[in-house]
Design a protein around this motif. Structure first.
Motif, PDB file in Angstrom:
ATOM      1  N   ALA A  30       0.828  -1.195   0.000  1.00 17.79           N
ATOM      2  CA  ALA A  30       0.000   0.000   0.000  1.00 17.79           C
ATOM      3  C   ALA A  30       0.867   1.252   0.000  1.00 17.79           C
ATOM      4  O   ALA A  30       0.414   2.336  -0.368  1.00 17.79           O
ATOM      5  CB  ALA A  30      -0.931   0.014   1.220  1.00 17.79           C
ATOM      6  N   MET A  31       2.122   1.114   0.414  1.00 17.36           N
ATOM      7  CA  MET A  31       3.098   2.197   0.349  1.00 17.36           C
ATOM      8  C   MET A  31       3.771   2.109  -1.014  1.00 17.36           C
ATOM      9  O   MET A  31       4.565   1.216  -1.269  1.00 17.36           O
ATOM     10  CB  MET A  31       4.118   2.060   1.482  1.00 17.36           C
ATOM     11  CG  MET A  31       5.139   3.164   1.518  1.00 17.36           C
ATOM     12  SD  MET A  31       6.200   2.973   2.977  1.00 17.36           S
ATOM     13  CE  MET A  31       7.493   4.156   2.571  1.00 17.36           C
ATOM     14  N   LYS A  32       3.423   3.026  -1.898  1.00 16.61           N
ATOM     15  CA  LYS A  32       3.785   2.881  -3.309  1.00 16.61           C
ATOM     16  C   LYS A  32       5.280   2.984  -3.587  1.00 16.61           C
ATOM     17  O   LYS A  32       5.730   2.603  -4.665  1.00 16.61           O
ATOM     18  CB  LYS A  32       3.013   3.906  -4.146  1.00 16.61           C
ATOM     19  CG  LYS A  32       1.505   3.666  -4.159  1.00 16.61           C
ATOM     20  CD  LYS A  32       1.185   2.252  -4.641  1.00 16.61           C
ATOM     21  CE  LYS A  32      -0.305   1.955  -4.640  1.00 16.61           C
ATOM     22  NZ  LYS A  32      -0.602   0.581  -5.101  1.00 16.61           N
ATOM     23  N   ALA A  40      -3.543   8.410   6.836  1.00 16.80           N
ATOM     24  CA  ALA A  40      -2.546   8.507   5.768  1.00 16.80           C
ATOM     25  C   ALA A  40      -1.218   7.920   6.222  1.00 16.80           C
ATOM     26  O   ALA A  40      -0.554   7.201   5.461  1.00 16.80           O
ATOM     27  CB  ALA A  40      -2.371   9.963   5.347  1.00 16.80           C
ATOM     28  N   LYS A  60      -0.682   4.843   3.772  1.00 19.09           N
ATOM     29  CA  LYS A  60       0.173   5.243   2.650  1.00 19.09           C
ATOM     30  C   LYS A  60       1.651   5.278   3.014  1.00 19.09           C
ATOM     31  O   LYS A  60       2.511   5.159   2.135  1.00 19.09           O
ATOM     32  CB  LYS A  60      -0.273   6.597   2.118  1.00 19.09           C
ATOM     33  CG  LYS A  60      -1.662   6.578   1.495  1.00 19.09           C
ATOM     34  CD  LYS A  60      -2.029   7.914   0.898  1.00 19.09           C
ATOM     35  CE  LYS A  60      -3.405   7.865   0.245  1.00 19.09           C
ATOM     36  NZ  LYS A  60      -3.761   9.147  -0.415  1.00 19.09           N
ATOM     37  N   ASP A 110       1.336  10.155  -5.554  1.00 20.88           N
ATOM     38  CA  ASP A 110       0.463  10.204  -4.386  1.00 20.88           C
ATOM     39  C   ASP A 110       1.267   9.993  -3.105  1.00 20.88           C
ATOM     40  O   ASP A 110       1.046  10.679  -2.096  1.00 20.88           O
ATOM     41  CB  ASP A 110      -0.633   9.147  -4.509  1.00 20.88           C
ATOM     42  CG  ASP A 110      -1.601   9.189  -3.338  1.00 20.88           C
ATOM     43  OD1 ASP A 110      -2.275  10.217  -3.160  1.00 20.88           O
ATOM     44  OD2 ASP A 110      -1.659   8.187  -2.580  1.00 20.88           O
ATOM     45  N   PHE A 111       2.215   9.072  -3.136  1.00 20.68           N
ATOM     46  CA  PHE A 111       3.060   8.841  -1.959  1.00 20.68           C
ATOM     47  C   PHE A 111       3.909  10.064  -1.644  1.00 20.68           C
ATOM     48  O   PHE A 111       3.978  10.521  -0.492  1.00 20.68           O
ATOM     49  CB  PHE A 111       3.949   7.626  -2.182  1.00 20.68           C
ATOM     50  CG  PHE A 111       4.997   7.454  -1.122  1.00 20.68           C
ATOM     51  CD1 PHE A 111       4.657   7.031   0.154  1.00 20.68           C
ATOM     52  CD2 PHE A 111       6.332   7.746  -1.383  1.00 20.68           C
ATOM     53  CE1 PHE A 111       5.625   6.895   1.152  1.00 20.68           C
ATOM     54  CE2 PHE A 111       7.298   7.608  -0.397  1.00 20.68           C
ATOM     55  CZ  PHE A 111       6.939   7.184   0.872  1.00 20.68           C
ATOM     56  N   THR A 131       1.769  12.797  -0.211  1.00 19.66           N
ATOM     57  CA  THR A 131       1.338  12.509   1.161  1.00 19.66           C
ATOM     58  C   THR A 131       2.442  12.843   2.157  1.00 19.66           C
ATOM     59  O   THR A 131       2.210  13.525   3.168  1.00 19.66           O
ATOM     60  CB  THR A 131       0.953  11.031   1.298  1.00 19.66           C
ATOM     61  OG1 THR A 131      -0.154  10.741   0.426  1.00 19.66           O
ATOM     62  CG2 THR A 131       0.569  10.685   2.728  1.00 19.66           C
TER      63      THR A 131
END
Length: 266
Positions: free
Chosen positions: A3-5, A175, A179, A244-245, A248
């Motif tokens: 889930a952590m890109k 988050a 993330k 997105d990572f 964040t």
């Protein structure tokens, strides 16, 4: 963890290497890899600081916890001559790291091991390093006990990690947890206390929040500026996930949630 890109589709490094080489099995140099294989902040500049802080020399034994795809381990070994054990929990990162180390001809100095530091390790080391890994581990008492057990008498521990600057909101906590895969954060003061409770001495904690806030902001801006190039090289899914990572993390630093720490202990 996927889930952590940052940790998803790590084979994307082959997309970058394809731009500078034609043979996917060709020998590589550490210098060719360093733009792509250091997931922490400030790349080899930060690793040079660890080498100097721990006074790494040929023949010393170093444990790199959360070694990713092996960038810091390869660079430490090549620069200092130390023998580095690269410990990585995720099998795909560990396998890719071993492949890249082999292509660099560094098998004699870097040993890759897939495992969890909380399970303990055989043998002891002169130094332990970790770059932006401990933020993923909630059980700090067990973690630092394992680090202390892994160190020979007088050995040094060098950490780059997050701490809590202010209490996050519900959305910020979500988050962080999903993330960033960061279940909880101690304050800087608590971090030092955890290390002392585990038996470490000469604990020096340096706050580098301002530098890391600027870094994460510029990293995001640079990535966005190169979006067309990155989509061409990696595809839309990878680029959207990384953006997105990066956004964040930059947002959490900018909002004053996360502090950045460099820690040296013995």
């Amino acid at each position: 963890m996927k889930a952590m890109k940052l940790y998803d589709r790590v084979d994307r490094i082959h997309n970058e290497l394809a731009l500078i080489e034609t043979d996917a099995t060709a020998p590589l140099t550490v210098e060719q890899l360093t733009p792509f294989d250091n997931y922490h902040y400030f790349g080899t500049e930060a690793v040079d600081e660890a080498i100097a802080a721990l006074d790494l020399k040929p023949g010393m034994r170093v444990l790199d916890i959360g070694s990713g795809i092996g960038g810091p381990a390869r660079y430490m070994a090549a620069r200092s001559g130390a023998h580095v054990t690269a410990l990585e929990l995720q099998p795909d990162l560990d396998a890719l790291a071993a492949e890249l180390t082999n292509r660099c001809g560094l098998d004699g100095l870097v040993a890759h091991q897939c495992g969890d530091i909380l399970d303990g390790l055989a043998g002891t080391y002169d130094a332990v390093v970790s770059f932006l890994c401990f933020l993923h581990i909630a059980d700090r008492a067990r973690l630092f006990a394992a680090c202390r057990t892994a160190l020979a008498a007088g050995g040094g521990l060098y950490i780059e990690d997050y701490a809590e600057r202010r209490a996050p909101t519900t959305a910020e906590s979500a988050a962080l947890a999903l993330k960033v895969q960061c279940p909880s954060l101690p304050s800087a003061i608590e971090y030092g206390a955890h290390l002392r409770d585990a038996g470490f001495v000469d604990v020096h904690v340096e706050d580098v929040t301002s530098q890391w806030t600027a870094f994460t902001s510029s990293r995001l801006a640079d990535f966005r500026a190169a979006r067309a190039r990155n989509v061409r090289v990696h595809g839309l899914e990878i680029v959207d996930g990384l953006e997105d990572f990066y956004a964040t993390v930059a947002g959490l630093f900018d909002a004053g949630v996360i502090a950045g720490l460099k820690i040296l202990a013995r």
